[in-house]
Write an enzyme that holds these catalytic residues in place. Sequence first.
Site, PDB file in Angstrom:
ATOM      1  CB  SER A  44      -0.952  -0.039   1.199  1.00  0.00           C
ATOM      2  OG  SER A  44      -1.957   0.923   1.069  1.00  0.00           O
ATOM      3  CG  ASP A  48      -6.514  -3.383  -3.350  1.00  0.00           C
ATOM      4  OD1 ASP A  48      -7.320  -2.625  -2.771  1.00  0.00           O
ATOM      5  OD2 ASP A  48      -5.283  -3.313  -3.198  1.00  0.00           O
ATOM      6  CG  HIS A 106      -5.443  -2.596   0.254  1.00  0.00           C
ATOM      7  ND1 HIS A 106      -4.647  -2.312  -0.838  1.00  0.00           N
ATOM      8  CD2 HIS A 106      -4.991  -1.787   1.252  1.00  0.00           C
ATOM      9  CE1 HIS A 106      -3.769  -1.371  -0.516  1.00  0.00           C
ATOM     10  NE2 HIS A 106      -3.950  -1.038   0.747  1.00  0.00           N
TER      11      HIS A 106
END
Length: 729
Positions: A585, A673, A705
């Site tokens: 991320s 995601d 995610h």
Amino acid sequence: VPQVPPRAEELSELYRELSQHPGLSNACLGPDLTTQYGGKYCSLYTEWSQRDLARAENIKFCHQYLIFHDGASIVYSGPAGTCSEIKDELLSHESPSGTLKAVLRKVPGKEKEKEKQFLEVWDQNRKVKSIDLTALDKHGSVYDDDQFGCLAWSHSETHLLYVAEKKRPKAESFFQSKAPELGSSDEDTGHPKKEDAPIKGEQFVYHEDWGETLSTRSVPVLCVLDIEGNSISVLEGIPEHLSPGQAFWSPEDTGVVFVGWWHEPFRLGLRHCTNRRSALFYVDLTGGRCELLSEDTRAVWSPRLSPDGCRIVYLENNVLGPHQQCSRLRMYDWYTKHTSTVLEAVSRQAWGAFPGIYCGALPGMCWAADSRRILLDTAQRSQQDVFVVDTATGTTTSLTADSPQGSWSVLTIDRDLLVARFSTPSCPPMLKVAVLPAAGREAQTQWICLQDAPPVPGISWGIRTLQPPPEQEHPQYGGVDFDAILMRPTEGPTAQKPPLVVMPHGGPHSVFTAGWMLYPAALCRAGFAVLLVNYRGSLGFGQDSVASLPGNVGTQDVRDVQLCVERVLQEETLDASRVALVGGSHGGFLACHLIGQFPDTYHACVVRNPVVNIASMVATTDIPDWCLTETGLPYKPDALPDPAQWTEMLLKSPIRYVDQVRAPVLLMLGEDDRRVPPKQGLEYYRALKARKVPTRLLWYPGNNHALAGVEAEADGFMNMALWLLKHLQ
């Protein structure tokens, strides 16, 4: 014969061993019982989760303990029997008296039937109710998430409150051929009943949802089960513009208190976003009147009612801005209707003072028996500690200041018996219990270990603090420092001079606390030193640190990580010719920045669902506000794309530095995601391929995610470790 890379078997054995350490998720104390000799004891029910690699799923199991206490201290505590797996339970909750338990269970459908949901009530020795919610068809699926979901007993123990998806009318094609409907016809006319008649043209209408991990959540409704009457009603009176959740019964059971999230003009992602406009409401059961209990221009969550039914504490943030911030603790008095601030946000962390509240939620049970003090856990720089807060005076006391350093979490408190979880980077979660001392003496809390976890050998760790050089100070928030946790292998061939894996966290407003983390521990055992960087902008260091990062992503956070790496390479015996990056991320965003901005430092890179180009992410993510906020721009729902803003986003993105990248890159992407859609990683993959940089892409269907599916997580570890070993030769 298929080729097995060298060390693959050794690595898979290592992962298998470390992934078996269970996590501790829930605890519940039973009612106090008295022995024939006058001593008091109670049962402690705990829920744990564990990865089952053979079944490729996370399993849940329960373990019971007995605690003998005299009200002031624990006399004896120990396990009661062995553990057993919990199957198909979505939610469970004991009644206030502890004599009943409600369970929401999923039951596989027979043959071609859909999966069903049953609501069960158990007494001490049998199941007394089993209600097929799917057959009653009053609503859609019951929410079992921790964002909206709840399963709350009325104080009288006659009703249960829960949240479910609003029932959608049946839809059919304009060209549906008619068959006479059986059973649902109106007795007078013989036609289908009006409410059951399908609506034409509604088959393909889009239903907004709440984003990442909440894609099946659209329109929540509050539902009440009357246990005696076996009847379910959907509560009326909740305004159309609100989505209700986190509900509980008001004192005297006259109505329901809930958090309502605004969903106009459209829904934004809610998971990990404690900055969405929301407020506390009360809906009256008799008249259906809905009343606002908090300010309606803030973000609120985690309301908790005191044992005496007089006060509700809850957490509050400002709307928009960073998704996670230092929160305020607020208190609403049920009888005077007065709201007070118990704790304000803290600008700077200072040892010996309260660090501020940085938590996703308050414990489900957080009140002391005196209905005056509450317990919470919060990040304090790179560790997590437990604090007691006096709601009348706002004074705070740490209950873990004199305990070992690591990560402490409150699981529950009931009648001043306190249950907590403790772990460190080299020690998996263990179960701790204590009696909360009287007000003023809380610092003397004596923790007892009820379920030990043997420390994992071969790992040493420590926390170091870094001060940015003067030229990298923030003009408005000068003097903000940051931390990193360094884990080192203490045995094996690389122990003297190990290669270094640098891991910045995601968020960016989150934090690595010194607790058990599977990947770092496994990498360390595989012979790597691991550097977990809490750059400026992390939680636990004060609101000034959080506020310093928006507008400076791609520079301030990147330089903090690089400073940390250079300092550690100078001060520790590490192999500076073998340094790699691993990040997910925003951590992936930083990793891609670092291999482009400092190509001489890093020799391999592994990224999971990375942010690569903020400008192309803004139109596809469930959190477009993140893209503007972190770029330093104001977010407005009705704003149109603006070339100057896109330029700003592009300039702060790692894709800008792709021409300088030389380190081989392994990408891991979750097909589902919604937060950082996999198109981001694909964009980077193509840019690297076009520049002949060695790259490999792993695509995980059915994963979002977090890439937290058991199979994806295990495969991800193996591929990551083998990639690092191959490219750090």
